[in-house]
Design an enzyme around this catalytic site. Structure first.
Site, PDB file in Angstrom:
ATOM      1  N   ARG A 150      42.627  45.193  36.417  1.00 32.31           N
ATOM      2  CA  ARG A 150      41.873  44.389  35.454  1.00 32.31           C
ATOM      3  C   ARG A 150      41.673  45.196  34.174  1.00 32.31           C
ATOM      4  O   ARG A 150      41.690  46.432  34.192  1.00 32.31           O
ATOM      5  CB  ARG A 150      40.510  43.996  36.023  1.00 32.31           C
ATOM      6  CG  ARG A 150      40.569  43.253  37.348  1.00 32.31           C
ATOM      7  CD  ARG A 150      39.165  43.048  37.909  1.00 32.31           C
ATOM      8  NE  ARG A 150      39.165  42.297  39.157  1.00 32.31           N
ATOM      9  CZ  ARG A 150      39.197  42.840  40.374  1.00 32.31           C
ATOM     10  NH1 ARG A 150      39.233  44.169  40.498  1.00 32.31           N
ATOM     11  NH2 ARG A 150      39.188  42.082  41.452  1.00 32.31           N
ATOM     12  N   LYS A 174      35.470  45.868  41.051  1.00 33.29           N
ATOM     13  CA  LYS A 174      34.237  45.088  41.069  1.00 33.29           C
ATOM     14  C   LYS A 174      33.316  45.587  42.174  1.00 33.29           C
ATOM     15  O   LYS A 174      33.767  45.984  43.243  1.00 33.29           O
ATOM     16  CB  LYS A 174      34.555  43.604  41.293  1.00 33.29           C
ATOM     17  CG  LYS A 174      35.171  42.912  40.078  1.00 33.29           C
ATOM     18  CD  LYS A 174      35.318  41.430  40.329  1.00 33.29           C
ATOM     19  CE  LYS A 174      35.798  40.697  39.089  1.00 33.29           C
ATOM     20  NZ  LYS A 174      35.926  39.245  39.319  1.00 33.29           N
ATOM     21  N   HIS A 245      44.743  39.413  31.803  1.00 31.33           N
ATOM     22  CA  HIS A 245      44.905  38.907  33.168  1.00 31.33           C
ATOM     23  C   HIS A 245      46.293  38.312  33.389  1.00 31.33           C
ATOM     24  O   HIS A 245      46.736  38.185  34.533  1.00 31.33           O
ATOM     25  CB  HIS A 245      43.820  37.866  33.462  1.00 31.33           C
ATOM     26  CG  HIS A 245      42.905  38.271  34.586  1.00 31.33           C
ATOM     27  ND1 HIS A 245      42.156  39.435  34.560  1.00 31.33           N
ATOM     28  CD2 HIS A 245      42.633  37.697  35.781  1.00 31.33           C
ATOM     29  CE1 HIS A 245      41.462  39.539  35.680  1.00 31.33           C
ATOM     30  NE2 HIS A 245      41.737  38.498  36.436  1.00 31.33           N
ATOM     31  N   ARG A 248      48.290  40.863  34.962  1.00 28.32           N
ATOM     32  CA  ARG A 248      47.875  40.954  36.364  1.00 28.32           C
ATOM     33  C   ARG A 248      48.536  39.847  37.197  1.00 28.32           C
ATOM     34  O   ARG A 248      49.023  40.087  38.296  1.00 28.32           O
ATOM     35  CB  ARG A 248      46.346  40.848  36.428  1.00 28.32           C
ATOM     36  CG  ARG A 248      45.717  41.009  37.817  1.00 28.32           C
ATOM     37  CD  ARG A 248      44.212  41.165  37.615  1.00 28.32           C
ATOM     38  NE  ARG A 248      43.427  40.931  38.817  1.00 28.32           N
ATOM     39  CZ  ARG A 248      43.161  41.859  39.733  1.00 28.32           C
ATOM     40  NH1 ARG A 248      43.649  43.075  39.589  1.00 28.32           N
ATOM     41  NH2 ARG A 248      42.405  41.576  40.777  1.00 28.32           N
ATOM     42  N   HIS A 271      41.185  42.548  45.723  1.00 27.42           N
ATOM     43  CA  HIS A 271      40.504  41.307  46.078  1.00 27.42           C
ATOM     44  C   HIS A 271      39.726  41.501  47.382  1.00 27.42           C
ATOM     45  O   HIS A 271      40.259  42.023  48.353  1.00 27.42           O
ATOM     46  CB  HIS A 271      41.508  40.172  46.274  1.00 27.42           C
ATOM     47  CG  HIS A 271      42.014  39.607  44.992  1.00 27.42           C
ATOM     48  ND1 HIS A 271      43.196  38.881  44.898  1.00 27.42           N
ATOM     49  CD2 HIS A 271      41.509  39.631  43.727  1.00 27.42           C
ATOM     50  CE1 HIS A 271      43.384  38.505  43.649  1.00 27.42           C
ATOM     51  NE2 HIS A 271      42.381  38.948  42.931  1.00 27.42           N
ATOM     52  N   TYR A 280      48.475  33.281  44.069  1.00 30.18           N
ATOM     53  CA  TYR A 280      49.720  33.839  43.554  1.00 30.18           C
ATOM     54  C   TYR A 280      50.933  33.523  44.427  1.00 30.18           C
ATOM     55  O   TYR A 280      52.030  33.991  44.152  1.00 30.18           O
ATOM     56  CB  TYR A 280      49.599  35.361  43.419  1.00 30.18           C
ATOM     57  CG  TYR A 280      48.527  35.800  42.469  1.00 30.18           C
ATOM     58  CD1 TYR A 280      48.665  35.607  41.098  1.00 30.18           C
ATOM     59  CD2 TYR A 280      47.357  36.379  42.934  1.00 30.18           C
ATOM     60  CE1 TYR A 280      47.670  35.993  40.217  1.00 30.18           C
ATOM     61  CE2 TYR A 280      46.354  36.777  42.063  1.00 30.18           C
ATOM     62  CZ  TYR A 280      46.521  36.580  40.707  1.00 30.18           C
ATOM     63  OH  TYR A 280      45.534  36.953  39.845  1.00 30.18           O
TER      64      TYR A 280
END
Length: 299
Positions: A150, A174, A245, A248, A271, A280
């Site tokens: 990210r 995150k 993004h 990404r 994730h 994806y």
């Protein structure tokens, strides 16, 4: 116990930063969402948090729809309100039952935008150069594509986070979750050239360990990365608008198209849930056709 909106918001932001380990960007998004809700309450002449009812939340959501906000944006704002009032219920016994009834809009079923390999090749070739600025920009592009990180993760990288001997990058994702992501030869060469030749020149008299810096030698921001990527696209014949993004998305799409398994891609992207990665699993038209032609008995 009565508490002002301002004081409640400050305590909530402190809570999600310290106890929930939310990043500064996520905390800022929560704060903006709630301040927008407070502004709406003021228009409705609701002056205290104790007066807020379900009808006010529903009217706020209706206003967002009328303003034609994206469904993802509306869903995020609903989550912000729910979390805030759940916190108020826990800390100040404020009734939050009405807010748990707010439902999220159905997600739009748009596929993530990504670059085809030919487009990405054009982007790389158009941005090769020998100046410190060009070396920095190519290193950013190579690293984003090589790792799928990210933009917030890119701008938080420190020099010590890059292991050139193993071609491994330490990333803080995150929720302050740490992971290690490998990068390939192209990114390795571009990054090493930037660190040894370009960064010392760009740093000027600045003293810090941030990997990527702006033209004044200060740590590069997310806004700066977006500007750099858009300037890079302008050097090509591509007509698309690029955003971090999108690189990404391209990283994940290309890996899956080449046979990488979903769990590995999930780990690389950082994730928490496999469902986040499953978006994806779309494939390019070329890959779909080639697979069909090679696999179907009567193709």
């Amino acid at each position: 116990m009565r508490i002002s909106q301002h004081e409640a918001l400050q305590q909530f932001i402190t809570y999600i930063q310290l106890e929930k380990n939310y990043s500064a960007l996520t905390s800022e998004a929560y704060q903006q969402d709630l301040q927008e809700f407070f502004s709406f309450l003021k228009q409705e002449q609701v002056t205290t948090l104790e007066e807020v009812e379900y009808v006010h939340a529903r009217l706020f959501v209706t206003q967002l729809y009328n303003e034609e906000k994206a469904r993802a944006t509306i869903s995020r704002k609903i989550s912000s309100i729910r979390s805030f009032f759940r916190f108020l219920n826990r800390e100040f016994q404020l009734n939050d039952a009405s807010f748990q009834s707010l439902y999220h809009p159905k997600k739009e079923s748009r596929l993530p935008r990504f670059f085809y390999e030919e487009e990405l090749k054009m982007l790389f070739e158009a941005n090769e150069g020998e100046t410190p600025k060009e070396k920095r920009e190519l290193a950013i592009l190579e690293l984003l594509y090589a790792t799928g990180i990210r933009v917030s993760e890119l701008t938080s990288i420190q020099l010590k986070d890059v292991d050139f001997s193993l071609s491994i990058l330490r990333v803080m994702g995150k929720g302050r979750k740490e992971r290690y992501v490998p990068f390939g030869q192209f990114a390795h060469e571009a990054l090493q050239l930037y660190v040894t030749d370009a960064r010392p020149i760009l740093m000027k008299k600045q003293q810090h360990d941030s990997l990527f810096v702006n033209m004044r030698g200060e740590p590069l921001t997310a806004r700066g990365v977006r500007y750099i990527l858009n300037e890079m696209v302008k050097k090509t014949e591509l007509t698309t608008t690029i955003y971090p993004h999108m690189i990404r998305h391209t990283f994940a799409t290309h890996l899956l198209n080449q046979g990488a398994d979903l769990r590995t891609v999930q780990e690389l992207l950082g994730h928490a849930s496999l469902s986040s990665t499953q978006v994806y699993t779309h494939v390019t038209k070329e890959h779909l056709r080639n697979t069909y032609m090679n696999a179907h008995p009567r193709a």
